[in-house]
Design a protein around this motif. Structure first.
Motif, PDB file in Angstrom:
ATOM      1  N   GLU A  19       6.173 -51.777  13.758  1.00  0.00           N
ATOM      2  CA  GLU A  19       5.001 -51.149  13.140  1.00  0.00           C
ATOM      3  C   GLU A  19       4.788 -49.763  13.717  1.00  0.00           C
ATOM      4  O   GLU A  19       4.942 -49.536  14.912  1.00  0.00           O
ATOM      5  N   GLY A  20       4.444 -48.852  12.831  1.00  0.00           N
ATOM      6  CA  GLY A  20       4.144 -47.497  13.268  1.00  0.00           C
ATOM      7  C   GLY A  20       5.343 -46.578  13.381  1.00  0.00           C
ATOM      8  O   GLY A  20       5.183 -45.403  13.702  1.00  0.00           O
ATOM      9  N   GLN A  21       6.559 -47.081  13.145  1.00  0.00           N
ATOM     10  CA  GLN A  21       7.737 -46.218  13.226  1.00  0.00           C
ATOM     11  C   GLN A  21       7.798 -45.256  12.046  1.00  0.00           C
ATOM     12  O   GLN A  21       8.380 -44.196  12.166  1.00  0.00           O
ATOM     13  N   GLY A  22       7.245 -45.648  10.913  1.00  0.00           N
ATOM     14  CA  GLY A  22       7.223 -44.770   9.748  1.00  0.00           C
ATOM     15  C   GLY A  22       8.596 -44.441   9.192  1.00  0.00           C
ATOM     16  O   GLY A  22       8.824 -43.348   8.694  1.00  0.00           O
ATOM     17  N   VAL A  23       9.513 -45.370   9.274  1.00  0.00           N
ATOM     18  CA  VAL A  23      10.867 -45.152   8.775  1.00  0.00           C
ATOM     19  C   VAL A  23      11.143 -46.190   7.682  1.00  0.00           C
ATOM     20  O   VAL A  23      10.657 -47.315   7.739  1.00  0.00           O
ATOM     21  N   SER A  24      11.910 -45.806   6.666  1.00  0.00           N
ATOM     22  CA  SER A  24      12.236 -46.731   5.582  1.00  0.00           C
ATOM     23  C   SER A  24      13.196 -47.814   6.080  1.00  0.00           C
ATOM     24  O   SER A  24      13.873 -47.638   7.101  1.00  0.00           O
ATOM     25  N   LEU A  25      13.271 -48.918   5.343  1.00  0.00           N
ATOM     26  CA  LEU A  25      14.193 -49.992   5.713  1.00  0.00           C
ATOM     27  C   LEU A  25      15.637 -49.511   5.716  1.00  0.00           C
ATOM     28  O   LEU A  25      16.421 -49.882   6.576  1.00  0.00           O
ATOM     29  N   GLU A  26      15.968 -48.673   4.737  1.00  0.00           N
ATOM     30  CA  GLU A  26      17.348 -48.170   4.659  1.00  0.00           C
ATOM     31  C   GLU A  26      17.675 -47.279   5.858  1.00  0.00           C
ATOM     32  O   GLU A  26      18.743 -47.405   6.452  1.00  0.00           O
ATOM     33  N   GLU A  27      16.764 -46.403   6.211  1.00  0.00           N
ATOM     34  CA  GLU A  27      16.997 -45.539   7.375  1.00  0.00           C
ATOM     35  C   GLU A  27      17.109 -46.372   8.645  1.00  0.00           C
ATOM     36  O   GLU A  27      17.959 -46.107   9.498  1.00  0.00           O
ATOM     37  N   HIS A  28      16.257 -47.372   8.756  1.00  0.00           N
ATOM     38  CA  HIS A  28      16.304 -48.254   9.925  1.00  0.00           C
ATOM     39  C   HIS A  28      17.644 -48.984   9.974  1.00  0.00           C
ATOM     40  O   HIS A  28      18.252 -49.104  11.037  1.00  0.00           O
ATOM     41  N   PHE A  29      18.098 -49.481   8.814  1.00  0.00           N
ATOM     42  CA  PHE A  29      19.391 -50.161   8.771  1.00  0.00           C
ATOM     43  C   PHE A  29      20.499 -49.233   9.239  1.00  0.00           C
ATOM     44  O   PHE A  29      21.346 -49.626  10.052  1.00  0.00           O
ATOM     45  N   PHE A  30      20.527 -48.003   8.748  1.00  0.00           N
ATOM     46  CA  PHE A  30      21.617 -47.099   9.114  1.00  0.00           C
ATOM     47  C   PHE A  30      21.561 -46.671  10.570  1.00  0.00           C
ATOM     48  O   PHE A  30      22.578 -46.307  11.147  1.00  0.00           O
ATOM     49  N   GLU A  31      20.399 -46.738  11.189  1.00  0.00           N
ATOM     50  CA  GLU A  31      20.310 -46.458  12.622  1.00  0.00           C
ATOM     51  C   GLU A  31      20.896 -47.607  13.445  1.00  0.00           C
ATOM     52  O   GLU A  31      21.430 -47.384  14.525  1.00  0.00           O
ATOM     53  N   HIS A  32      20.776 -48.836  12.934  1.00  0.00           N
ATOM     54  CA  HIS A  32      21.175 -50.019  13.694  1.00  0.00           C
ATOM     55  C   HIS A  32      22.260 -50.836  13.005  1.00  0.00           C
ATOM     56  O   HIS A  32      22.507 -51.973  13.388  1.00  0.00           O
ATOM     57  N   ARG A  33      22.939 -50.278  12.024  1.00  0.00           N
ATOM     58  CA  ARG A  33      23.849 -51.061  11.196  1.00  0.00           C
ATOM     59  C   ARG A  33      25.008 -51.669  11.971  1.00  0.00           C
ATOM     60  O   ARG A  33      25.437 -52.774  11.665  1.00  0.00           O
ATOM     61  N   ARG A  34      25.508 -50.988  12.974  1.00  0.00           N
ATOM     62  CA  ARG A  34      26.644 -51.540  13.721  1.00  0.00           C
ATOM     63  C   ARG A  34      26.273 -52.867  14.386  1.00  0.00           C
ATOM     64  O   ARG A  34      27.016 -53.836  14.324  1.00  0.00           O
ATOM     65  N   PHE A  35      25.096 -52.894  15.024  1.00  0.00           N
ATOM     66  CA  PHE A  35      24.650 -54.134  15.662  1.00  0.00           C
ATOM     67  C   PHE A  35      24.443 -55.235  14.630  1.00  0.00           C
ATOM     68  O   PHE A  35      24.809 -56.389  14.861  1.00  0.00           O
ATOM     69  N   MET A  36      23.852 -54.886  13.498  1.00  0.00           N
ATOM     70  CA  MET A  36      23.579 -55.892  12.466  1.00  0.00           C
ATOM     71  C   MET A  36      24.866 -56.428  11.853  1.00  0.00           C
ATOM     72  O   MET A  36      24.997 -57.638  11.632  1.00  0.00           O
ATOM     73  N   LEU A  37      25.813 -55.550  11.563  1.00  0.00           N
ATOM     74  CA  LEU A  37      27.058 -55.997  10.937  1.00  0.00           C
ATOM     75  C   LEU A  37      27.902 -56.833  11.890  1.00  0.00           C
ATOM     76  O   LEU A  37      28.516 -57.824  11.488  1.00  0.00           O
ATOM     77  N   ILE A  38      27.923 -56.452  13.157  1.00  0.00           N
ATOM     78  CA  ILE A  38      28.625 -57.277  14.142  1.00  0.00           C
ATOM     79  C   ILE A  38      27.934 -58.626  14.265  1.00  0.00           C
ATOM     80  O   ILE A  38      28.580 -59.663  14.371  1.00  0.00           O
ATOM     81  N   GLY A  39      26.604 -58.613  14.190  1.00  0.00           N
ATOM     82  CA  GLY A  39      25.844 -59.862  14.241  1.00  0.00           C
ATOM     83  C   GLY A  39      26.108 -60.775  13.060  1.00  0.00           C
ATOM     84  O   GLY A  39      26.033 -61.996  13.185  1.00  0.00           O
ATOM     85  N   VAL A  40      26.430 -60.198  11.904  1.00  0.00           N
ATOM     86  CA  VAL A  40      26.761 -61.013  10.728  1.00  0.00           C
ATOM     87  C   VAL A  40      28.161 -61.611  10.869  1.00  0.00           C
ATOM     88  O   VAL A  40      28.395 -62.762  10.497  1.00  0.00           O
TER      89      VAL A  40
END
Length: 103
Positions: A19-40
């Motif tokens: 909360e309060g980051q003010g970033v879109s879901l897509e932008e957030h995903f692209f900031e953390h996508r490596r961790f998420m994709l490895i997690g999948v």
């Protein structure tokens, strides 16, 4: 097992911006996508390694292709920052999961 579920818990915590980051879901995903994709990909890899250690070997036919696709999609997305390709790949992941229900 817990080792298989742990990456999914990690992804669930990382998936949404705080909360309060003010970033879109897509932008957030692209900031953390490596961790998420490895997690999948990690639970699938751990499950297959466990099956190999347990002596069940590598599956053939549809089961082998299903396993390979479940790993290859997220790992391939690690190497491209193209948003369109990532959107398509992310849409394919649940479709492959649903197709696996009919194996």
């Amino acid at each position: 097992t817990a080792l298989t579920a742990l990456p999914y818990v990690f992804i669930a915590r990382l998936m949404f911006p705080r909360e309060g980051q003010g970033v879109s879901l897509e932008e957030h995903f692209f900031e953390h996508r490596r961790f998420m994709l490895i997690g999948v990909a990690a639970p699938v890899i751990v499950g297959r390694v466990w099956a190999l250690v347990d002596g069940r070997g590598y599956p053939g036919g549809f089961e082998g292709a299903y396993f390979a696709i479940r790993i290859l999609i997220p790992l391939a997305l690690l190497f491209t920052a193209n948003r369109r390709v990532n959107r398509i790949g992310l849409a394919l992941i649940p479709l492959v999961q649903v197709a696996g229900l009919f194996r």
